[in-house]
Design a protein around this motif. Structure first.
Motif, PDB file in Angstrom:
ATOM      1  N   ILE A  61       0.839  -1.209   0.000  1.00 54.97           N
ATOM      2  CA  ILE A  61       0.000   0.000   0.000  1.00 54.97           C
ATOM      3  C   ILE A  61       0.862   1.242   0.000  1.00 54.97           C
ATOM      4  O   ILE A  61       0.570   2.240  -0.683  1.00 54.97           O
ATOM      5  CB  ILE A  61      -0.944  -0.031   1.222  1.00 54.97           C
ATOM      6  CG1 ILE A  61      -2.009  -1.120   1.035  1.00 54.97           C
ATOM      7  CG2 ILE A  61      -1.604   1.329   1.430  1.00 54.97           C
ATOM      8  CD1 ILE A  61      -2.909  -1.313   2.239  1.00 54.97           C
ATOM      9  N   GLN A  65       0.776   4.150  -2.769  1.00 51.67           N
ATOM     10  CA  GLN A  65       0.491   5.544  -2.396  1.00 51.67           C
ATOM     11  C   GLN A  65       1.571   6.467  -2.930  1.00 51.67           C
ATOM     12  O   GLN A  65       1.282   7.598  -3.370  1.00 51.67           O
ATOM     13  CB  GLN A  65       0.389   5.650  -0.873  1.00 51.67           C
ATOM     14  CG  GLN A  65      -0.037   7.027  -0.375  1.00 51.67           C
ATOM     15  CD  GLN A  65      -1.426   7.413  -0.840  1.00 51.67           C
ATOM     16  OE1 GLN A  65      -2.366   6.650  -0.700  1.00 51.67           O
ATOM     17  NE2 GLN A  65      -1.545   8.613  -1.408  1.00 51.67           N
ATOM     18  N   LEU A  87      -4.519   0.560  -5.220  1.00 49.24           N
ATOM     19  CA  LEU A  87      -4.861   0.794  -3.818  1.00 49.24           C
ATOM     20  C   LEU A  87      -6.207   0.162  -3.477  1.00 49.24           C
ATOM     21  O   LEU A  87      -6.390  -0.400  -2.388  1.00 49.24           O
ATOM     22  CB  LEU A  87      -4.894   2.298  -3.534  1.00 49.24           C
ATOM     23  CG  LEU A  87      -3.520   2.979  -3.428  1.00 49.24           C
ATOM     24  CD1 LEU A  87      -3.668   4.494  -3.471  1.00 49.24           C
ATOM     25  CD2 LEU A  87      -2.792   2.551  -2.135  1.00 49.24           C
ATOM     26  N   HIS A 103     -11.108   4.302  -3.226  1.00 54.51           N
ATOM     27  CA  HIS A 103     -10.129   4.243  -4.310  1.00 54.51           C
ATOM     28  C   HIS A 103     -10.723   3.630  -5.587  1.00 54.51           C
ATOM     29  O   HIS A 103     -10.456   4.112  -6.692  1.00 54.51           O
ATOM     30  CB  HIS A 103      -8.898   3.446  -3.862  1.00 54.51           C
ATOM     31  CG  HIS A 103      -8.032   4.176  -2.883  1.00 54.51           C
ATOM     32  ND1 HIS A 103      -7.316   5.306  -3.231  1.00 54.51           N
ATOM     33  CD2 HIS A 103      -7.777   3.953  -1.560  1.00 54.51           C
ATOM     34  CE1 HIS A 103      -6.634   5.742  -2.180  1.00 54.51           C
ATOM     35  NE2 HIS A 103      -6.905   4.943  -1.149  1.00 54.51           N
TER      36      HIS A 103
END
Length: 577
Positions: A61, A65, A87, A103
């Protein structure tokens, strides 16, 4: 019903040796040396996928990001949508439904904006919808989950992603089962099984088969129960119809008996008059013979009796002429009666189907008949009351007559029997009284032609500045009882629950559409393209499945149509004398 969560996990554990080889810290140290360009965005996403395969979801993750932050900084829209998709997937694996929904929703919105220039996104868009459907399902939002799975199927088919289509159909089937729509569920699951078998997705095929068999079991029980209830209702209605029609039949029979008695009396009177005329002729001949005998016996008054003989001959001729004239007059009277009888028969054939009219003429009555399969079509004009209020009665009737006359031609073309018009409503039936194996398809074709005519007529009226009407068409298929009602003014009609449901199909439809029930859809789906409306509530029936017919895909299946009703009546058999 819940989809097995394991079926939606994209990443798998590769084993302890792979886990040992993946070092997120080393990957990040290497990435820190790279320049912040578009290529680094892809490197971040590749690192996220690699770390995720090692079951290090939190580190994956973080890399995704980073990819998103850099893509937003460099205004790289493709990088942004890819980062949101990654994500969303990672948060699904982590069961963080709130973040996953956020997301995936952003990825879907952005991808749809990019489809015009990047149609290749349709496959990944289908995957995003599938994951979002799963998220909604875990939150027990059945309607939202079903909508997302349907979008999965839509974009998977457009993007030719058979894998996503197989999963999308499976999701649709599961959600339809949870909503109790077993017929729709079975159809979707069949598509999923077919694709899964082709792609070698053994586990998906097995799970879809299991769900489909469960749905079929429930559907079979429901259909059996509904069929029993329908048969009981139909039997009760048939008994009531027969009871109601007994008095009508007796009255009609009495009328026909009276007509026959009158004709018999006229025949007997004509025979008596003919015998009387023959007796008068014999009397005249006898009188003539007597006169001639007296003439021969009295030679001395020959001239006088000669004159008398001429006078007697003239009288005889006058009598014979009178008798012949009377006979000719009776013949003309009989011909007039025959012509009136023919007019009555023609009128009977114009208002009743051929089979029913012949039955009345031959037997003196028409017995109601039950037809196990038929299709009823109803039409109605939207907002007719308000339109009628602004038209003169003469103009309104002229417009209605023009439209209904065109409808009559369409009914003849496809072999439908017009039943009646009530105000602005029009009703007809296919498959009654003459059997038609394609009654549902012919009724649908007639409905589409009616809407096509109304669109042409609307364009003409708009060009002339005249008010326009919008048409609703509804069709339902099933058993009916048909026959004649009335003793003085015969009327052919149909009864049964099928008629009531067909009327509900019309009232629940929309302007410019042909709305059909699921029973009709099952008979025409092979030859048409339809749009499912799902469950729509109707009066006294709860919610039922409905479909809009968009087009007939197999025109050859409609042709040749059944013999038109008008031709059928023109070529009828000779009625009994």
């Amino acid at each position: 019903m819940k989809l097995p969560f394991r079926l939606f996990l994209v990443f798998i554990c590769a084993g302890s040796s792979l886990l040992a080889q993946v070092d997120p810290a080393a990957i990040r140290a290497d990435l820190d040396t790279k320049p912040d360009d578009f290529k680094k965005i892809e490197l971040y996403l590749e690192a996220s996928a690699k770390v995720a395969r090692a079951n290090k979801t939190d580190e994956a993750i973080a890399f995704a990001q980073d990819a998103l932050d850099l893509a937003q900084k460099r205004i790289n829209r493709v990088g942004v949508v890819k980062s949101h998709s990654q994500l969303g997937l990672l948060h699904v694996n982590k069961k963080d439904w709130t973040q996953a929904r956020e997301h995936l929703g952003k990825a879907i919105r952005l991808k749809k904006q990019l489809l015009s220039t990047k149609p290749q996104f349709k496959g990944s868009l289908a995957k995003d919808y599938r994951l979002l459907g799963f998220v909604e399902e875990q939150n027990q939002h059945t309607d939202a989950a079903l909508a997302n799975y349907r979008n999965t199927v839509k974009y998977a088919l457009e993007g030719k992603s058979r894998h996503e289509a197989a999963w999308g159909f499976f999701g649709v089937g599961q959600m339809e089962i949870s909503k109790g729509n077993y017929a729709s569920a079975v159809g979707a699951l069949k598509r999923s099984i077919s694709l899964a078998d082709d792609l070698g997705l053994t586990r998906l095929s097995r799970d879809a088969n299991r769900s489909m068999n469960a749905g079929l079991a429930v559907l079979g029980t429901q259909m059996e129960k509904e069929q029993i209830e329908k048969e009981i209702t139909a039997f009760q209605e048939e008994v009531q119809v027969i009871q109601d029609s007994l008095e009508t039949q007796q009255q009609a029979n009495q009328v026909l008996i009276s007509e026959r008695e009158l004709l018999e009396m006229e025949r007997q009177t004509s025979e008596a008059e003919l015998k009387a005329a023959e007796a008068e002729i014999e009397t005249v001949n006898a009188e003539k013979a007597r006169v001639e005998a007296e003439k021969l016996a009295q030679d001395e008054v020959q001239q006088k009796w000669y004159a008398v003989g001429i006078g007697g001959g003239v009288a005889a001729l006058l009598i014979i002429f009178t008798l012949i004239s009377g006979n000719l007059s009776r013949r003309r009277h009989n011909r007039a009666l025959a012509q009136e009888k023919k007019k009555s028969e023609d009128l009977l054939f114009s208002i009743l189907p051929e089979e029913t009219a012949l039955e009345i003429l031959q037997k003196g009555k028409a017995t109601p008949h039950k037809y196990h399969t038929s299709s009823i079509i109803f039409t109605d004009f939207v907002g007719f009351t308000s339109i009628a209020a602004n038209l003169r009665p003469e103009a309104l009737l002229a417009e209605l007559n023009h439209v209904f006359a065109e409808f009559d031609k369409i009914m003849d073309q496809y072999g439908l029997e017009k039943i009646k018009t009530i105000g602005d409503a029009y009703m007809a039936v296919a498959g009654v009284p003459k059997k038609d194996d394609k009654h549902a398809l012919h009724a649908v074709a007639a409905g589409l032609d009616m809407q096509a005519f109304m669109k042409r007529w609307r364009s003409q009226n708009l060009a002339k500045g005249k008010p326009t009407w919008e048409l609703r068409v509804g069709i339902h298929s099933g058993p009916v009882v048909a026959g004649v009602i009335g003793a003085k003014k015969f009327a052919y009609d149909v009864w049964g629950d099928t008629v009531n449901v067909a009327s509900r199909m019309e009232s629940a439809g929309e302007a410019w559409k042909v709305n059909i029930s699921e029973a009709t859809y099952q008979l025409v789906s092979e030859f048409t393209r339809c749009t499912s409306r799902g469950q729509v509530p109707i009066k006294n029936k709860g919610s039922v499945n409905m479909f809009f017919v968009e087009e007939i895909t197999d025109l050859m299946a409609v042709l040749p149509p059944a013999e038109p009703a008008s031709k059928k009546k023109k070529g009828r058999k000779k009625s009994p004398a």
